[in-house]
Scaffold this motif. Structure first.
Motif, PDB file in Angstrom:
ATOM      1  N   LEU A   7     104.974  29.970  49.911  1.00 37.39           N
ATOM      2  CA  LEU A   7     105.516  28.973  50.954  1.00 37.39           C
ATOM      3  C   LEU A   7     103.687  28.029  51.626  1.00 37.39           C
ATOM      4  O   LEU A   7     103.770  27.540  51.411  1.00 37.39           O
ATOM      5  N   PRO A   8     102.762  29.709  52.572  1.00 42.47           N
ATOM      6  CA  PRO A   8     102.203  28.979  53.232  1.00 42.47           C
ATOM      7  C   PRO A   8     100.364  28.137  52.516  1.00 42.47           C
ATOM      8  O   PRO A   8     100.054  27.436  52.741  1.00 42.47           O
ATOM      9  N   ALA A  67     101.191  25.288  35.401  1.00 42.15           N
ATOM     10  CA  ALA A  67     102.483  25.477  33.874  1.00 42.15           C
ATOM     11  C   ALA A  67     103.390  26.458  34.677  1.00 42.15           C
ATOM     12  O   ALA A  67     102.981  27.110  35.675  1.00 42.15           O
ATOM     13  N   THR A  68     104.850  27.120  33.853  1.00 44.52           N
ATOM     14  CA  THR A  68     105.686  27.655  34.446  1.00 44.52           C
ATOM     15  C   THR A  68     106.622  27.875  33.433  1.00 44.52           C
ATOM     16  O   THR A  68     106.567  26.638  32.704  1.00 44.52           O
ATOM     17  N   HIS A  69     107.627  28.704  33.526  1.00 43.82           N
ATOM     18  CA  HIS A  69     109.074  29.286  32.945  1.00 43.82           C
ATOM     19  C   HIS A  69     110.574  29.210  33.349  1.00 43.82           C
ATOM     20  O   HIS A  69     111.076  29.112  32.873  1.00 43.82           O
ATOM     21  N   GLN A  70     110.066  28.764  34.939  1.00 42.90           N
ATOM     22  CA  GLN A  70     110.759  28.584  36.002  1.00 42.90           C
ATOM     23  C   GLN A  70     110.928  26.698  35.730  1.00 42.90           C
ATOM     24  O   GLN A  70     110.256  26.375  35.722  1.00 42.90           O
ATOM     25  N   ASN A  71     112.076  27.365  36.101  1.00 43.76           N
ATOM     26  CA  ASN A  71     112.416  25.896  36.577  1.00 43.76           C
ATOM     27  C   ASN A  71     112.291  25.269  38.028  1.00 43.76           C
ATOM     28  O   ASN A  71     112.971  25.419  39.437  1.00 43.76           O
ATOM     29  N   LEU A  72     111.483  23.781  37.884  1.00 44.20           N
ATOM     30  CA  LEU A  72     110.593  23.950  39.993  1.00 44.20           C
ATOM     31  C   LEU A  72     112.030  23.115  40.090  1.00 44.20           C
ATOM     32  O   LEU A  72     111.914  23.204  41.675  1.00 44.20           O
ATOM     33  N   VAL A  81     112.901  24.172  44.459  1.00 47.28           N
ATOM     34  CA  VAL A  81     112.747  23.420  45.426  1.00 47.28           C
ATOM     35  C   VAL A  81     114.171  22.764  46.343  1.00 47.28           C
ATOM     36  O   VAL A  81     114.648  23.483  47.226  1.00 47.28           O
ATOM     37  N   THR A  82     114.930  23.322  44.683  1.00 54.39           N
ATOM     38  CA  THR A  82     116.458  23.405  45.839  1.00 54.39           C
ATOM     39  C   THR A  82     117.103  24.525  46.446  1.00 54.39           C
ATOM     40  O   THR A  82     117.286  24.332  47.701  1.00 54.39           O
ATOM     41  N   ASP A 137     107.455  17.903  48.340  1.00 52.76           N
ATOM     42  CA  ASP A 137     106.143  17.336  48.246  1.00 52.76           C
ATOM     43  C   ASP A 137     105.149  17.773  47.468  1.00 52.76           C
ATOM     44  O   ASP A 137     104.309  16.530  46.281  1.00 52.76           O
ATOM     45  N   LEU A 138     104.879  19.271  46.718  1.00 53.68           N
ATOM     46  CA  LEU A 138     104.171  19.326  46.246  1.00 53.68           C
ATOM     47  C   LEU A 138     104.321  19.698  44.821  1.00 53.68           C
ATOM     48  O   LEU A 138     103.456  19.229  43.526  1.00 53.68           O
ATOM     49  N   TYR A 139     105.741  20.019  44.569  1.00 56.61           N
ATOM     50  CA  TYR A 139     106.420  19.586  43.498  1.00 56.61           C
ATOM     51  C   TYR A 139     106.355  17.844  42.719  1.00 56.61           C
ATOM     52  O   TYR A 139     105.939  17.832  41.617  1.00 56.61           O
TER      53      TYR A 139
END
Length: 490
Positions: free
Chosen positions: A255-256, A288-293, A297-298, A305-307
């Motif tokens: 997060l930082p 890129a990511t294989h995760q559910n962004l 966030v949730t 905001d970055l999402y």
């Protein structure tokens, strides 16, 4: 002037109600050897567009008779071959994101940095393939070459079609898909087909950088900024300046660092560790990511905001099991790379049929690993079914169930549990005899589960972390803590 008579110079339309800014932009563009028309309202701009073809439209977001967003939507729908960029107020990153989603090519912030404006114009003209003057100095487009994304299935053709459109914009793109589905290749394809193709492409695995070093790695540092900083060094942003920066496994950013990354993307400026001033950078961000962004966030693991800043456009890559018709072409390309001069490698029809019926939980990366191992065992360079070492297909099992089954299978194999006793899977680790040392016993359980996951994924730690439901960083810490070495794959 006839729209088809663009010869010596390209023509730019500037739309802004501030007279001094219109004049500054006009002078800057004329010095680049370009023709310029200016308008202070949407109505005047529409009159120009009806009479003249433009290689770029540059509009302010706030105009007396409407919004620049209206012009973005209008140009994107009526004049599809004309790129449009927007001028946003300082700190109005949200407006820029909305404009990019609506079809804007790029944006500049007020006060307008002229060097950034010139780069934007060069990129737009390069897309238009106009003949520039010497001062514009645009690098000629590279000749076309085969796509990085192999296959003729409807799914992969749709991806390539999306990439051809995405390459025309400077908007951030997030590429999603399962591990091994080719996300970095898709990013390279976007870069290669963009106006930045002659500039650097830098790919960074966000999950592989120690948190303490992240700021220095991304933004660089000055000599003496910390112990071991013996000279000035550029970071990833400086290395990618003018080109594309790919943030692989972006969900693993702490997060930082997400806060600092958001500022760098919005302001297009970075400050090296130990420096007192910021420096401008011009990079296009692909993630890129294989995760559910959205789920991250949730859960509070990823900044909203970055999402929204990264997820302007999403490109979804299909898993290999959804395009099994491409297996033959993919396998041919992989075997061609594995072969040595005078020693070709081929698949017999039975082996090919087996591959086309396989589930490929590890996607294209797993296909590469299977063929590389099979090539080592093949007789006379011809791969047979037995050389592939395929496990039975689990294609009919739902995804979550399949991953759970995979972990259990791996643990069963590592513990040599008989297939005739499936009920033991739920009681893999029996109650120890008491008294016992509980921490040591729990460490042993953790060690065996991690080893099973590594065996299942052939020591691919990213996939193993996914199987175990932990982050890459958590898994790496556990492996170091428990002193686990790579395991032999089955």
């Amino acid at each position: 002037m006839n729209p088809n008579e663009l010869t010596a110079a390209a023509r730019i339309l500037v739309i802004d109600d501030e007279a001094h800014l219109r004049e500054l932009l006009e002078i800057t563009l004329i010095k680049m050897g370009l023709d310029v028309d200016t308008a202070e309202t949407l109505a005047a701009a529409r009159e120009f567009l009806a009479k003249q073809h433009y290689s770029l439209v540059l509009t302010d977001m706030r105009l007396p008779d409407g919004s620049g967003l209206e012009m973005v939507e209008e140009v994107s729908s009526k004049y599809k071959s004309t790129p449009i960029a927007v001028i946003t107020a300082f700190g109005s990153a949200d407006n820029a994101v909305v404009a990019l989603k609506a079809g804007a090519f790029d944006y500049v912030s007020k006060p307008v940095a002229l060097d950034q404006l010139r780069k934007l114009v060069r990129s737009a003209l390069q897309m238009q393939e106009v003949k520039p003057t010497e001062e514009v100095a645009i690098v000629a487009a590279k000749p076309s070459s085969p796509s990085f994304l192999i296959g003729q299935s409807e799914e992969i053709q749709h991806v390539r079609s999306q990439i051809s459109r995405l390459a025309r914009s400077m908007a951030p793109v997030i590429i999603t898909g399962e591990s091994g589905s080719g996300k970095e290749l898709a990013a390279r394809e976007i870069h290669r087909n963009s106006a930045r193709a002659d500039k650097p492409f830098i790919a960074v695995n966000c999950g592989a950088i120690p948190e303490a070093l992240m700021e220095a790695e991304f933004f660089g540092y000055r000599k003496g900024a910390f112990t071991g900083a013996n000279e000035d060094r550029d970071g990833f942003f400086q290395a990618a300046n003018g080109g594309t920066l790919m943030l692989d496994e972006v969900a693993d950013l702490p997060l930082p660092m997400q806060v600092k990354l958001l500022r760098a993307i919005q302001e297009r400026r970075v400050r090296k560790v130990g420096a007192t001033v910021e420096e401008a950078v011009d990079v296009r961000i692909l993630s890129a990511t294989h995760q559910n962004l959205e789920a991250c966030v949730t859960a509070g693991k990823f900044r909203q905001d970055l999402y929204y800043r990264l997820n302007v456009i999403e490109l979804v890559l299909p898993p290999l099991r959804q395009r099994l018709n491409d297996v033959s072409e993919l396998a041919s390309g992989i075997l061609l790379k594995l072969a040595t001069p005078g020693y070709p490698i081929s698949l017999n029809p039975t082996a090919l049929n087996a591959l086309q019926a396989y589930d490929f939980p590890g996607n294209v990366r797993e296909l590469e690993n299977i063929l590389e191992r099979a090539a080592a065992f093949a007789n006379d360079g011809c791969i047979d079914v037995i050389d592939l070492g395929l496990r039975s297909s689990l294609r009919s099992v739902p995804q979550i169930e399949r991953e759970s089954s995979s972990a259990v299978v791996g643990m069963q194999e590592s513990q040599s549990i008989s297939e005739s006793a499936p009920d033991q899977a739920s009681n893999l680790f029996v109650m120890p005899e008491l008294p016992c040392v509980l921490p040591e016993y729990l460490e042993q359980i953790e060690r065996e589960v991690i080893r099973a996951a590594l065996a299942r994924t052939r020591n691919n730690r990213t996939q193993a972390a996914e199987l175990l439901g932990v982050s890459f960083r958590q898994l790496r810490y556990s492996i170091q803590k428990l002193k686990i070495q790579d395991v032999e794959a089955d």
